[in-house]
Design a protein around this motif. Sequence first.
Motif: not given
Length: 118
Positions: A36, A39-40, A43, A78-79, A82
Amino acid sequence: MRLLISWAISALAIAIAAAVLPGITIDGGITAYFFIAIVLATVNLFLGGLLKLLTFPLILLTLGIFALVLNALMILVTDWLMDSLDVDGFWPAFWGALLISIVTVVLRAVLLRPKESV
């Protein structure tokens, strides 16, 4: 090495936000927090930079508060990307962005201090 420490700090900040704030849940173990965080960061690198550039006058006008809104939007993106992250809406994302920012700044100040020259 600093990059790994930075990702670990981000993962810890995300874990703290998920533990403290209702509305943010993470499924999975410690690897989920690291994924996470990665990925965050990705992003934020691509989408966050562009949005902050486009909304710079609004960020300046609100003395930086709108940057928290953008960070909340990055958490929501991100939510969306993921499966292991679940955010219940804008306000949990907003408070999560605030808490993640505070924890990250404090931990980076403590753990990633520049080396002192003699």
